[in-house]
Enzyme design. Structure first.
Site, PDB file in Angstrom:
ATOM      1  N   SER A  81     -15.163 -16.330  36.443  1.00  0.00           N
ATOM      2  CA  SER A  81     -15.537 -15.117  35.708  1.00  0.00           C
ATOM      3  C   SER A  81     -16.826 -15.235  34.893  1.00  0.00           C
ATOM      4  O   SER A  81     -17.322 -14.245  34.374  1.00  0.00           O
ATOM      5  CB  SER A  81     -14.386 -14.698  34.781  1.00  0.00           C
ATOM      6  N   ASP A 139      -7.575 -15.917  25.768  1.00  0.00           N
ATOM      7  CA  ASP A 139      -7.324 -14.856  26.751  1.00  0.00           C
ATOM      8  C   ASP A 139      -6.482 -15.470  27.865  1.00  0.00           C
ATOM      9  O   ASP A 139      -7.002 -16.185  28.716  1.00  0.00           O
ATOM     10  CB  ASP A 139      -8.653 -14.328  27.299  1.00  0.00           C
ATOM     11  N   LYS A 231      -6.530  -1.476  22.666  1.00  0.00           N
ATOM     12  CA  LYS A 231      -6.793  -2.515  23.664  1.00  0.00           C
ATOM     13  C   LYS A 231      -6.060  -2.153  24.954  1.00  0.00           C
ATOM     14  O   LYS A 231      -6.650  -1.703  25.924  1.00  0.00           O
ATOM     15  CB  LYS A 231      -6.388  -3.898  23.124  1.00  0.00           C
ATOM     16  N   GLN A 411     -10.355  -7.835  18.326  1.00  0.00           N
ATOM     17  CA  GLN A 411     -10.406  -9.301  18.204  1.00  0.00           C
ATOM     18  C   GLN A 411     -11.060  -9.713  16.886  1.00  0.00           C
ATOM     19  O   GLN A 411     -10.572 -10.598  16.190  1.00  0.00           O
ATOM     20  CB  GLN A 411     -11.194  -9.912  19.369  1.00  0.00           C
TER      21      GLN A 411
HETATM   22  P1  NAI Z   1       2.395  -4.420  32.076  1.00  0.00           P
HETATM   23  O1  NAI Z   1       3.544  -5.238  31.624  1.00  0.00           O
HETATM   24  O2  NAI Z   1       2.022  -3.170  31.375  1.00  0.00           O
HETATM   25  O3  NAI Z   1       2.571  -4.039  33.632  1.00  0.00           O
HETATM   26  C1  NAI Z   1       3.024  -4.895  34.625  1.00  0.00           C
HETATM   27  C2  NAI Z   1       3.989  -4.098  35.507  1.00  0.00           C
HETATM   28  O4  NAI Z   1       4.354  -4.872  36.655  1.00  0.00           O
HETATM   29  C3  NAI Z   1       5.285  -3.749  34.790  1.00  0.00           C
HETATM   30  O5  NAI Z   1       5.486  -2.347  34.795  1.00  0.00           O
HETATM   31  C4  NAI Z   1       6.371  -4.477  35.591  1.00  0.00           C
HETATM   32  O6  NAI Z   1       7.586  -3.760  35.652  1.00  0.00           O
HETATM   33  C5  NAI Z   1       5.713  -4.608  36.951  1.00  0.00           C
HETATM   34  N1  NAI Z   1       6.238  -5.693  37.782  1.00  0.00           N
HETATM   35  C6  NAI Z   1       6.679  -6.927  37.414  1.00  0.00           C
HETATM   36  N2  NAI Z   1       7.082  -7.634  38.483  1.00  0.00           N
HETATM   37  C7  NAI Z   1       6.883  -6.839  39.570  1.00  0.00           C
HETATM   38  C8  NAI Z   1       7.091  -7.019  40.965  1.00  0.00           C
HETATM   39  N3  NAI Z   1       7.601  -8.151  41.456  1.00  0.00           N
HETATM   40  N4  NAI Z   1       6.763  -6.000  41.797  1.00  0.00           N
HETATM   41  C9  NAI Z   1       6.254  -4.832  41.320  1.00  0.00           C
HETATM   42  N5  NAI Z   1       6.043  -4.605  39.984  1.00  0.00           N
HETATM   43  C10 NAI Z   1       6.340  -5.605  39.127  1.00  0.00           C
HETATM   44  O7  NAI Z   1       1.141  -5.429  32.098  1.00  0.00           O
HETATM   45  P2  NAI Z   1      -0.407  -5.022  32.178  1.00  0.00           P
HETATM   46  O8  NAI Z   1      -0.942  -4.877  30.811  1.00  0.00           O
HETATM   47  O9  NAI Z   1      -0.556  -3.938  33.156  1.00  0.00           O
HETATM   48  O10 NAI Z   1      -1.030  -6.385  32.732  1.00  0.00           O
HETATM   49  C11 NAI Z   1      -0.756  -6.860  34.051  1.00  0.00           C
HETATM   50  C12 NAI Z   1      -1.529  -8.158  34.269  1.00  0.00           C
HETATM   51  O11 NAI Z   1      -2.930  -7.895  34.233  1.00  0.00           O
HETATM   52  C13 NAI Z   1      -1.296  -9.220  33.201  1.00  0.00           C
HETATM   53  O12 NAI Z   1      -1.321 -10.487  33.817  1.00  0.00           O
HETATM   54  C14 NAI Z   1      -2.497  -9.073  32.285  1.00  0.00           C
HETATM   55  O13 NAI Z   1      -2.736 -10.228  31.537  1.00  0.00           O
HETATM   56  C15 NAI Z   1      -3.577  -8.755  33.275  1.00  0.00           C
HETATM   57  N6  NAI Z   1      -4.761  -8.047  32.793  1.00  0.00           N
HETATM   58  C16 NAI Z   1      -5.882  -8.161  33.579  1.00  0.00           C
HETATM   59  C17 NAI Z   1      -7.046  -7.500  33.230  1.00  0.00           C
HETATM   60  C18 NAI Z   1      -8.244  -7.668  34.074  1.00  0.00           C
HETATM   61  O14 NAI Z   1      -9.347  -7.319  33.643  1.00  0.00           O
HETATM   62  N7  NAI Z   1      -8.140  -8.151  35.284  1.00  0.00           N
HETATM   63  C19 NAI Z   1      -7.130  -6.646  32.038  1.00  0.00           C
HETATM   64  C20 NAI Z   1      -5.885  -6.530  31.318  1.00  0.00           C
HETATM   65  C21 NAI Z   1      -4.743  -7.214  31.697  1.00  0.00           C
END
Ligand code: NAI
Length: 478
Positions: A81, A139, A231, A411
């Site tokens: 990244s 992070d 956030k 932050q």
């Molecule tokens: P969240 O908890 O709001 O959403 C995750 C969803 O996935 C939940 O609704 C859950 O029920 C579902 N889930 C869990 N296991 C599953 C499965 N086997 N099959 C289908 N659905 C399933 O979490 P959020 O905030 O959406 O974050 C998701 C991930 O993305 C985290 O790892 C977070 O750290 C990361 N993230 C990445 C970013 C990026 O820029 N790439 C930015 C923000 C967060």
């Protein structure tokens, strides 16, 4: 003055500085922090170990922390990244040159090996004069994890042998701890004693903090920045709405319109991903385990299926769950020829990459950095982005400045809060108070030409809230 650092190429610093200057204009929250706290310097004395994607936006965060008096050392929290021009500009600093760098020590470059990644993470915790960090800005929780594993090993006087695991990353971490135990300098306990706390950026890192708190192993307090409304309801959603598509386009340039795109997980990240794919004209299918999120997806107009049900028609599969084994190697072997698979969740175990590497007879052809075609023995292929790691940062440049200004203003406020009011935060995990969350939003309104309505005194007393807020109760969900 001596400054240790390790980045790809300091000659990129001018390019980085130009982009940082452009980004500052798009980050009104961070610039307001500099204006407000630049003189009083509430972070004087803070030694912040930062482990967060080393991008242009992060450069503006780092320089805000130093403007508020902090000393900072930085590593990225992902091997792909780092934006090398951002890292170079931060090291050189505003007044330095490549020959005489005067900025902040950064240990990050795009395309680190796992060994290099964990070496970089170690560098941010120790200052060259022998001092240690007293704050972590994390992070995903890797810096926090390293300290906790180190302390645990020092207490036990031993650590599991790296040979006890097949997991490549765990092997490296165990080796790091084993090497440090061999030196027997008690460094991890010393670092933990110095640390006033951690401010954690993302869902997955916050999950780790709550787990440690539950099992009683958390060593210092943490502020959960992710769950500030400004956030997770902005960066996770609108940030991914922007950067998911960017990653797919830069990696493959495939036409998204008309394709069947699957988004696994309909949390904050998944909601942004699904919206952006639909915006491109894809037919979007969502998978979920949570009935509430599944119902939300259905009401938002998406078909909700299991991955196996949609597999025969899926062209693009994106994981956004923060969970593991969401896409198995068996499923990859049954996908449409040249299906595109990407993960936007924090860690690379959402897609079973280890299983793919071990699959009998599979071959890998690298198309360009962070894009691989994996071909199964029957001749069908899948295109995997960023080796299963965060594809919006590996294949593109992550979220744009304006949305990151919201996240990073939280932050900065969290660092000030924990550093200056340490006694008010016994070991535990906290969120920032709502008035600060509302303040972060307020700082971003003018740039978008928003005119906010003011409550009359009568309306405020009718609703039972102050005219100046907070406007919502703690349990309001937005
Ligand atoms: P969240 O908890 O709001 O959403 C995750 C969803 O996935 C939940 O609704 C859950 O029920 C579902 N889930 C869990 N296991 C599953 C499965 N086997 N099959 C289908 N659905 C399933 O979490 P959020 O905030 O959406 O974050 C998701 C991930 O993305 C985290 O790892 C977070 O750290 C990361 N993230 C990445 C970013 C990026 O820029 N790439 C930015 C923000 C967060």
């Amino acid at each position: 003055m001596f400054m240790d650092f390790k980045v790809a190429d300091l000659s990129l610093a001018d390019y980085g500085r130009t982009e940082i200057t452009l980004a500052e204009h798009e980050m009104p929250g961070l610039m307001a922090m500099r204006e407000r706290y630049g003189d009083s310097k509430p972070l004087a004395g803070a030694k912040i170990a930062g482990s967060l994607h080393m991008t242009i936006q992060t450069a503006v965060l780092i320089e805000t922390l130093t403007a508020l008096g902090a000393e900072v050392r930085w590593a990225s929290c992902n091997i792909f990244s780092t934006q090398d021009h951002a890292a170079a500009a931060v090291v050189v600093g505003r007044d330095g040159t490549a020959e005489d760098p005067r900025g902040v020590p950064v240990f990050a470059w795009k395309g680190e090996t796992l060994e290099e990644y964990w070496w970089c993470t170690q560098q941010i915790l120790r200052w060259p004069d022998g001092d240690f960090a007293n704050m972590i800005l994390d992070d995903g929780g890797d810096a926090t994890l390293l300290v906790h594993l180190g302390v645990e090993a020092e207490k036990a006087g031993r650590v599991d042998s790296p040979d006890t695991t097949d997991n490549a990353e765990k092997k490296v971490v165990l080796q790091v701890i084993a090497d440090s135990l061999a030196e027997d300098d008690g460094r991890w306990t010393a670092i933990a004693n110095e640390l006033r706390g951690v401010t954690e950026e993302t869902t997955t890192g916050v999950h780790r903090l709550y787990e440690m708190m539950k099992e009683g192993s958390l060593l210092f307090p943490g502020i959960n920045v992710n769950d500030s409304v400004t956030k997770s309801k902005f960066d996770n959603k609108y940030g991914c709405r922007h950067s998911l598509i960017d990653g797919i386009n830069r990696a493959t340039d495939v036409l998204i319109g008309g394709k069947v795109a699957v988004v696994c997980g309909y949390g904050d990240v998944g909601k942004g991903c699904a919206e952006s794919l639909r915006g491109q004209g894809a037919r979007v299918v969502v998978t979920e385990v949570d009935p509430i999120c599944a119902l939300q997806a259905a009401m938002d107009g998406y078909q909700v299926l299991t991955l196996d049900e949609v597999l025969p028609t899926a062209d693009i599969i994106i994981t956004a769950t923060g969970n593991k084994d969401v896409v198995t190697v068996d499923q990859m072997s049954r996908m449409k020829h040249q299906a595109i698979i990407g993960n936007i969740g924090h860690f690379d175990n959402e897609i079973d990459m280890a299983g793919l590497e071990r699959y009998d007879g599979v071959t890998r052809k690298n198309v360009k950095p962070q894009v691989d075609v994996w071909t199964f023995p029957k001749g069908n292929s899948v295109i995997v982005l960023s080796e299963g790691r965060l594809m919006n940062l590996g294949n593109a440049t992550g979220h744009p400045s304006f949305v990151m200004s919201n996240s990073f203003t939280n932050q900065v406020l969290a660092q000030i809060e924990l550093f200056t009011k340490t006694d008010e935060y016994p070991v535990g995990v906290y969120t920032l108070p709502k008035h600060l969350d509302e303040e972060v939003a307020r700082l971003h309104l003018a740039a978008l030409g928003v005119s906010l309505t003011t409550l009359t005194d009568e309306q405020a007393s009718y609703l039972g809230i102050p005219v100046e807020g907070p406007y919502k109760s703690e349990h309001y969900r937005y």
